[in-house]
Design a protein around this motif. Structure first.
Motif, PDB file in Angstrom:
ATOM      1  N   GLU A  44       0.834  -1.211   0.000  1.00 45.07           N
ATOM      2  CA  GLU A  44       0.000   0.000   0.000  1.00 45.07           C
ATOM      3  C   GLU A  44       0.862   1.252   0.000  1.00 45.07           C
ATOM      4  OE1 GLU A  44      -3.907  -1.724   2.401  1.00 45.07           O
ATOM      5  OE2 GLU A  44      -2.257  -0.818   3.503  1.00 45.07           O
ATOM      6  N   HIS A  45       1.946   1.205   0.742  1.00 45.95           N
ATOM      7  CA  HIS A  45       2.856   2.360   0.791  1.00 45.95           C
ATOM      8  C   HIS A  45       3.447   2.623  -0.595  1.00 45.95           C
ATOM      9  CE1 HIS A  45       5.798   5.177   2.405  1.00 45.95           C
ATOM     10  NE2 HIS A  45       6.756   4.494   1.800  1.00 45.95           N
ATOM     11  N   ALA A  48       0.854   4.126  -2.986  1.00 47.10           N
ATOM     12  CA  ALA A  48       0.625   5.554  -2.744  1.00 47.10           C
ATOM     13  C   ALA A  48       1.731   6.392  -3.390  1.00 47.10           C
ATOM     14  CB  ALA A  48       0.560   5.829  -1.248  1.00 47.10           C
ATOM     15  N   ASP A  52       1.219   9.175  -6.334  1.00 41.92           N
ATOM     16  CA  ASP A  52       1.701  10.560  -6.241  1.00 41.92           C
ATOM     17  C   ASP A  52       2.510  10.940  -7.482  1.00 41.92           C
ATOM     18  OD1 ASP A  52       0.518  11.008  -3.789  1.00 41.92           O
ATOM     19  OD2 ASP A  52       2.308  10.442  -2.641  1.00 41.92           O
ATOM     20  N   ALA A 145      -6.148   4.504  -9.408  1.00 43.46           N
ATOM     21  CA  ALA A 145      -6.042   5.531  -8.366  1.00 43.46           C
ATOM     22  C   ALA A 145      -7.238   6.465  -8.451  1.00 43.46           C
ATOM     23  CB  ALA A 145      -4.741   6.318  -8.505  1.00 43.46           C
ATOM     24  N   TYR A 147      -8.469  10.279  -7.072  1.00 38.46           N
ATOM     25  CA  TYR A 147      -7.969  11.514  -6.480  1.00 38.46           C
ATOM     26  C   TYR A 147      -9.102  12.511  -6.227  1.00 38.46           C
ATOM     27  CZ  TYR A 147      -3.584   9.866  -8.688  1.00 38.46           C
ATOM     28  OH  TYR A 147      -2.505   9.124  -9.111  1.00 38.46           O
ATOM     29  N   GLU A 152      -5.179  14.899  -4.022  1.00 34.52           N
ATOM     30  CA  GLU A 152      -4.955  14.016  -2.881  1.00 34.52           C
ATOM     31  C   GLU A 152      -5.592  12.658  -3.168  1.00 34.52           C
ATOM     32  OE1 GLU A 152      -6.539  16.945  -2.527  1.00 34.52           O
ATOM     33  OE2 GLU A 152      -4.911  18.197  -1.735  1.00 34.52           O
ATOM     34  N   ILE A 153      -4.924  11.582  -2.780  1.00 31.21           N
ATOM     35  CA  ILE A 153      -5.490  10.247  -2.964  1.00 31.21           C
ATOM     36  C   ILE A 153      -6.685  10.102  -2.027  1.00 31.21           C
ATOM     37  CG2 ILE A 153      -5.037   7.770  -2.912  1.00 31.21           C
ATOM     38  CD1 ILE A 153      -2.028   8.472  -3.079  1.00 31.21           C
ATOM     39  N   ILE A 155      -9.400   8.451   0.360  1.00 34.45           N
ATOM     40  CA  ILE A 155      -9.312   7.356   1.315  1.00 34.45           C
ATOM     41  C   ILE A 155     -10.708   6.847   1.666  1.00 34.45           C
ATOM     42  CG2 ILE A 155      -7.148   8.182   2.304  1.00 34.45           C
ATOM     43  CD1 ILE A 155      -8.743   9.366   4.610  1.00 34.45           C
ATOM     44  N   THR A 162      -8.129   3.134   7.789  1.00 30.49           N
ATOM     45  CA  THR A 162      -8.195   4.014   6.629  1.00 30.49           C
ATOM     46  C   THR A 162      -7.283   3.488   5.521  1.00 30.49           C
ATOM     47  OG1 THR A 162      -8.655   5.932   8.018  1.00 30.49           O
ATOM     48  CG2 THR A 162      -7.831   6.366   5.815  1.00 30.49           C
ATOM     49  N   LYS A 164      -5.972   4.040   1.410  1.00 33.60           N
ATOM     50  CA  LYS A 164      -5.905   4.924   0.245  1.00 33.60           C
ATOM     51  C   LYS A 164      -6.325   4.151  -1.004  1.00 33.60           C
ATOM     52  CE  LYS A 164      -2.370   8.166   1.847  1.00 33.60           C
ATOM     53  NZ  LYS A 164      -1.075   8.817   1.527  1.00 33.60           N
TER      54      LYS A 164
END
Length: 207
Positions: A44-45, A48, A52, A145, A147, A152-153, A155, A162, A164
């Protein structure tokens, strides 16, 4: 002497009282143990971070002015859930060429940017698909994705925490998998064969 008899009587009664209390109380209920919400996973990190960079790329390339709109679609064409009431969709060159030339599959590097509008043409959010080699072979390597208008992504609450909406987004995959034969694309066919099939079904539906 009376005190001795009194204490002896208590000693004899104590086991009976204890047994009666335990019997009436019954077995203790198991305590519900709720697991702590898991931390953000490495996957997940990474998703994200990709999201971005994708947003930054769209802005750097000024997609609204430099990318083409979906073939045959203009601004604010009718949309369906879970997207907006009105849609405007932009495509980078690889994605556009795949549609225009019926290439059967979107090539790696393809990006589809769908702006989702309300009935009064207010931009609610932006959903993007990007094809990344090796990202997710189970879903034709599509990266999704969602936005806010500001980039901003978005959530949502999931699994008690939470999350994203970027990467392998379950809702996007489940919906678009209905078009797996068309490389997960709804709006237009990617091959002459699929186009003929769709036209044939449309003719059958005409009363």
């Amino acid at each position: 002497m009376k005190k001795i008899y009194f204490y002896l009587s208590l000693l004899l009664l104590l086991p009976m009282i204890t047994f009666f209390y335990i019997g009436c109380k019954g077995p203790e209920k198991e305590t519900d143990v709720t697991e702590a919400p898991p931390e953000v996973t490495e996957e997940e990190h990474d998703a994200a971070k990709i999201a971005d960079k994708l947003w930054e790329k769209m802005q750097t390339q000024n997609y609204r002015n430099n990318w083409k709109m979906w073939p045959g679609k203009g601004s604010f064409y009718p949309g369906t859930e879970p997207h907006g009431t009105l849609l405007t969709t932009y495509m980078n060159e690889p994605a556009y060429n795949a549609i225009a030339n019926k290439m059967e599959q979107m090539p790696y590097g393809s990006i589809i940017t769908k702006e989702n509008y309300t009935e009064n043409r207010s931009l609610s959010d932006i959903t993007v698909m990007q094809k990344i080699e090796g990202f997710n072979p189970d879903a034709n390597d599509w990266f999704w994705a969602r936005y806010s208008p500001g980039g901003e992504i978005i959530i949502q609450e999931k699994y008690g925490r939470t999350v994203k909406l970027a990467g392998k987004v379950d809702g996007c995959i489940d919906c678009h998998s209905k078009q797996i034969s068309n490389d997960y694309i709804f709006t237009s066919p990617l091959s002459e064969e699929i186009q003929e099939t769709r036209e044939s079904k449309s003719e059958e539906e005409i009363p």
